[in-house]
Design a protein around this motif. Structure first.
Motif, PDB file in Angstrom:
ATOM      1  N   GLY A  72     -34.334  12.938  51.030  1.00  0.00           N
ATOM      2  CA  GLY A  72     -33.046  12.892  50.377  1.00  0.00           C
ATOM      3  C   GLY A  72     -31.905  13.115  51.351  1.00  0.00           C
ATOM      4  N   GLU A  73     -32.125  14.101  52.304  1.00  0.00           N
ATOM      5  CA  GLU A  73     -31.052  14.383  53.263  1.00  0.00           C
ATOM      6  C   GLU A  73     -30.829  13.195  54.190  1.00  0.00           C
TER       7      GLU A  73
ATOM      8  N   ALA B 263     -26.007   7.149  54.253  1.00  0.00           N
ATOM      9  CA  ALA B 263     -24.922   6.693  53.383  1.00  0.00           C
ATOM     10  C   ALA B 263     -23.568   7.122  53.952  1.00  0.00           C
ATOM     11  N   LYS B 264     -23.502   8.355  54.456  1.00  0.00           N
ATOM     12  CA  LYS B 264     -22.258   8.858  55.047  1.00  0.00           C
ATOM     13  C   LYS B 264     -21.898   8.038  56.294  1.00  0.00           C
ATOM     14  N   ARG B 265     -22.887   7.754  57.123  1.00  0.00           N
ATOM     15  CA  ARG B 265     -22.649   6.981  58.332  1.00  0.00           C
ATOM     16  C   ARG B 265     -22.164   5.568  57.972  1.00  0.00           C
ATOM     17  N   ALA B 266     -22.740   4.968  56.954  1.00  0.00           N
ATOM     18  CA  ALA B 266     -22.321   3.633  56.512  1.00  0.00           C
ATOM     19  C   ALA B 266     -20.862   3.665  56.041  1.00  0.00           C
ATOM     20  N   LYS B 267     -20.491   4.742  55.324  1.00  0.00           N
ATOM     21  CA  LYS B 267     -19.099   4.895  54.873  1.00  0.00           C
ATOM     22  C   LYS B 267     -18.152   5.008  56.064  1.00  0.00           C
TER      23      LYS B 267
END
Length: 159
Positions: free
Chosen positions: A1-2, A8-12
């Protein structure tokens, strides 16, 4: 999950760093040799005779309103900006430096009677309508129009 959350954060972050578009379709970036700071102007070309007419209108206001800082500074800023634009729009080989200089600068006192504030308001409104006729609606043009509006408001307060 982490791991999924980190990806996801890196993609943002990657999305945020994507280059922004190069400005609206009605403007173009320019940079004059001495200033070096990038600025924007309308993407169209106003004819030299229209620049000359607007320059004449602005110079008339500037000659008579030297003592009125609120009017003078705003119209001087408009003149300076339009002088920059004409340098970008027209080839220097097409006209002598004297012609370029005289479009927006080189005002001289005519020795005649100064025009009234009411006449200057009419002249500034004419300059605005000519600018609107030759340039598309865009942020740089709206900025110039706003400066002219503030000068007109100051002239109208004068009475």
């Amino acid at each position: 999950g982490e791991k999924a959350a980190a990806e996801a954060k890196r993609a943002k972050d990657v999305q945020r760093k994507a280059p922004s578009p190069r400005g609206p379709k009605t403007t173009v970036e320019y940079r004059l040799p001495l200033s070096g700071k990038p600025r924007r102007r309308p993407k169209t070309v106003m004819p030299v005779d229209a620049h000359a007419k607007i320059g004449s209108l602005l110079k008339g206001v500037l000659v008579d309103m030297r003592a009125r800082a609120g009017v003078y500074k705003r119209i001087d800023a408009v003149r300076s900006e339009l002088d920059d634009w004409v340098q970008c729009e027209h080839d220097r080989q097409a006209m002598s430096d004297a012609v370029f200089f005289d479009l927006y600068y080189g005002e001289s006192s005519t020795g005649g009677k100064p025009e009234t504030g009411e006449q200057h308001v009419k002249n500034l409104r004419l300059a605005q309508s000519m600018l609107a006729q030759h340039y598309p609606d865009c942020a740089p043009l709206r900025d110039l129009m706003g400066k002219i509006d503030l000068a007109v408001a100051s002239l109208e307060k004068m009475g």
